[in-house]
Design a protein around this motif. Structure first.
Motif, PDB file in Angstrom:
ATOM      1  N   SER A  63      16.521  36.483  72.719  1.00 11.28           N
ATOM      2  CA  SER A  63      16.964  35.759  73.830  1.00 11.28           C
ATOM      3  C   SER A  63      17.374  34.198  73.609  1.00 11.28           C
ATOM      4  O   SER A  63      16.971  33.035  74.117  1.00 11.28           O
ATOM      5  N   ILE A  64      18.107  34.218  72.211  1.00  6.07           N
ATOM      6  CA  ILE A  64      18.647  32.946  71.948  1.00  6.07           C
ATOM      7  C   ILE A  64      19.872  32.560  72.903  1.00  6.07           C
ATOM      8  O   ILE A  64      21.001  33.007  72.496  1.00  6.07           O
ATOM      9  N   ALA A  65      19.795  31.492  73.396  1.00  2.00           N
ATOM     10  CA  ALA A  65      20.714  30.799  74.222  1.00  2.00           C
ATOM     11  C   ALA A  65      21.826  30.110  73.324  1.00  2.00           C
ATOM     12  O   ALA A  65      21.354  29.744  72.332  1.00  2.00           O
ATOM     13  N   PHE A  66      22.941  29.780  74.157  1.00  4.31           N
ATOM     14  CA  PHE A  66      23.778  28.830  73.349  1.00  4.31           C
ATOM     15  C   PHE A  66      23.219  27.589  72.945  1.00  4.31           C
ATOM     16  O   PHE A  66      22.224  26.752  73.851  1.00  4.31           O
ATOM     17  N   ARG A  67      23.570  27.160  71.816  1.00  7.16           N
ATOM     18  CA  ARG A  67      22.758  25.882  71.088  1.00  7.16           C
ATOM     19  C   ARG A  67      21.262  26.072  71.210  1.00  7.16           C
ATOM     20  O   ARG A  67      20.429  25.066  71.058  1.00  7.16           O
ATOM     21  N   ASN A  68      20.682  26.928  71.128  1.00  9.65           N
ATOM     22  CA  ASN A  68      19.296  27.616  71.123  1.00  9.65           C
ATOM     23  C   ASN A  68      18.494  26.979  72.321  1.00  9.65           C
ATOM     24  O   ASN A  68      17.290  26.457  72.027  1.00  9.65           O
ATOM     25  N   GLY A  69      19.175  26.768  73.379  1.00  8.22           N
ATOM     26  CA  GLY A  69      18.441  26.258  74.577  1.00  8.22           C
ATOM     27  C   GLY A  69      17.589  24.820  74.496  1.00  8.22           C
ATOM     28  O   GLY A  69      16.634  24.622  74.578  1.00  8.22           O
ATOM     29  N   PRO A  70      18.665  23.708  74.201  1.00  4.56           N
ATOM     30  CA  PRO A  70      18.210  22.688  74.033  1.00  4.56           C
ATOM     31  C   PRO A  70      17.501  22.063  75.427  1.00  4.56           C
ATOM     32  O   PRO A  70      17.898  22.405  76.479  1.00  4.56           O
ATOM     33  N   ALA A  71      16.319  21.501  75.312  1.00  2.00           N
ATOM     34  CA  ALA A  71      15.765  20.819  76.226  1.00  2.00           C
ATOM     35  C   ALA A  71      15.493  19.149  76.011  1.00  2.00           C
ATOM     36  O   ALA A  71      15.140  18.765  74.997  1.00  2.00           O
ATOM     37  N   THR A  72      15.531  18.394  77.089  1.00  3.77           N
ATOM     38  CA  THR A  72      15.292  16.891  76.810  1.00  3.77           C
ATOM     39  C   THR A  72      13.962  16.908  77.379  1.00  3.77           C
ATOM     40  O   THR A  72      13.575  16.900  78.756  1.00  3.77           O
ATOM     41  N   GLY A  75      13.406  11.544  76.683  1.00  2.00           N
ATOM     42  CA  GLY A  75      14.884  10.867  76.317  1.00  2.00           C
ATOM     43  C   GLY A  75      15.089  11.633  75.132  1.00  2.00           C
ATOM     44  O   GLY A  75      16.250  11.105  74.457  1.00  2.00           O
ATOM     45  N   VAL A  76      14.277  12.350  74.544  1.00  2.00           N
ATOM     46  CA  VAL A  76      14.939  13.158  73.248  1.00  2.00           C
ATOM     47  C   VAL A  76      15.392  14.678  73.600  1.00  2.00           C
ATOM     48  O   VAL A  76      14.632  15.501  73.860  1.00  2.00           O
ATOM     49  N   THR A  77      16.551  15.068  73.056  1.00  2.95           N
ATOM     50  CA  THR A  77      16.894  16.285  73.186  1.00  2.95           C
ATOM     51  C   THR A  77      16.689  17.224  71.973  1.00  2.95           C
ATOM     52  O   THR A  77      17.141  16.678  70.924  1.00  2.95           O
ATOM     53  N   ALA A  78      16.084  18.195  71.994  1.00  8.41           N
ATOM     54  CA  ALA A  78      15.989  18.997  70.711  1.00  8.41           C
ATOM     55  C   ALA A  78      15.675  20.686  71.330  1.00  8.41           C
ATOM     56  O   ALA A  78      15.552  20.973  72.493  1.00  8.41           O
ATOM     57  N   SER A  79      15.564  21.400  70.215  1.00 12.35           N
ATOM     58  CA  SER A  79      15.149  23.014  70.463  1.00 12.35           C
ATOM     59  C   SER A  79      14.081  23.388  69.864  1.00 12.35           C
ATOM     60  O   SER A  79      14.066  23.056  68.777  1.00 12.35           O
ATOM     61  N   THR A  80      13.309  24.200  70.532  1.00 13.24           N
ATOM     62  CA  THR A  80      11.967  24.675  69.777  1.00 13.24           C
ATOM     63  C   THR A  80      12.234  26.048  69.261  1.00 13.24           C
ATOM     64  O   THR A  80      11.483  26.722  68.585  1.00 13.24           O
ATOM     65  N   GLN A  81      13.373  26.522  69.334  1.00 17.72           N
ATOM     66  CA  GLN A  81      13.945  27.776  68.756  1.00 17.72           C
ATOM     67  C   GLN A  81      14.618  27.671  67.595  1.00 17.72           C
ATOM     68  O   GLN A  81      15.082  28.716  67.046  1.00 17.72           O
ATOM     69  N   VAL A  82      14.695  26.519  66.975  1.00 23.25           N
ATOM     70  CA  VAL A  82      15.123  26.596  65.431  1.00 23.25           C
ATOM     71  C   VAL A  82      14.513  26.451  64.337  1.00 23.25           C
ATOM     72  O   VAL A  82      14.840  25.995  63.163  1.00 23.25           O
ATOM     73  N   GLN A  83      13.113  26.725  64.580  1.00 17.35           N
ATOM     74  CA  GLN A  83      12.139  26.703  63.565  1.00 17.35           C
ATOM     75  C   GLN A  83      12.387  27.767  62.438  1.00 17.35           C
ATOM     76  O   GLN A  83      12.896  28.756  63.050  1.00 17.35           O
ATOM     77  N   PHE A  84      12.086  27.595  61.074  1.00 18.31           N
ATOM     78  CA  PHE A  84      12.014  28.875  60.360  1.00 18.31           C
ATOM     79  C   PHE A  84      11.064  29.539  60.486  1.00 18.31           C
ATOM     80  O   PHE A  84       9.942  29.450  60.713  1.00 18.31           O
ATOM     81  N   LYS A  85      11.453  31.055  60.719  1.00 18.47           N
ATOM     82  CA  LYS A  85      10.391  31.941  60.864  1.00 18.47           C
ATOM     83  C   LYS A  85      10.173  32.782  59.702  1.00 18.47           C
ATOM     84  O   LYS A  85      11.134  33.120  59.007  1.00 18.47           O
TER      85      LYS A  85
END
Length: 169
Positions: A63-72, A75-85
């Motif tokens: 369930s990886i969304a566009f741009r891996n579902g970034p959240a803010t 004030g920092v926008t990041a995605s928790t779904q881009v770690q190396f598994k």
């Protein structure tokens, strides 16, 4: 009734004693692994499931969304779904499916390929382009992350997954 209870307790005690052997060490194989992260950069589809289909393993790329579902946050926008598994190294069969709760959607294969992963290395699989036509057709780019040590500085990689020129300065 007491006889059945005593016999049951004797069986339980015998099972506990025979199951415990703290001095015995069970050796396990060290499985060679590589790190893999999947990035969904396709703007005209929904979420997708990225799966290694040749070996059953705990794959956390669903369930990886566009741009891996970034959240803010803060004030920092990041995605928790881009770690190396971690995944088993070697020649691996990868399929990308549409993510959904019905068989018709979840069984739709978007991409199907085979990759070779070397143990101890990190890889990025970038799915980018357009699924529904457009200037850039959808494609999968799979590359090794071999970023040199920035020697006390900060390294930043910018990937432009569009057909537009951007200024990253």
């Amino acid at each position: 009734m007491q006889r059945i209870f005593r016999l049951s307790m004797l069986c339980v005690a015998a099972g506990v004693v025979s199951a415990c052997s703290p001095e015995q060490v069970v050796e396990t194989d060290e499985i060679p692994t590589a790190g893999v992260r999947f990035i969904n950069a396709v703007p005209d589809t929904g979420a997708m499931d990225f799966r290694f289909v040749d070996i059953p393993e705990n794959s956390a790329h669903w369930s990886i969304a566009f741009r891996n579902g970034p959240a803010t946050a803060g004030g920092v926008t990041a995605s928790t779904q881009v770690q190396f598994k971690p995944t088993v190294a070697g020649q691996r069969h990868v399929r990308i499916f549409m993510s959904g709760t019905t068989a018709a959607v979840a069984s739709t294969v978007v991409k199907d390929t085979t990759v070779n992963l070397e143990a101890g290395k990190n890889y990025t699989a970038l799915l980018w382009g357009n699924a529904r036509g457009g200037a850039t057709p959808m494609r999968l780019t799979f590359f090794e992350e071999n970023v040199p040590d920035p020697a006390g500085q900060v390294a930043l990689r910018v990937i432009n997954a569009s057909e537009n020129t951007i200024d990253v300065s």
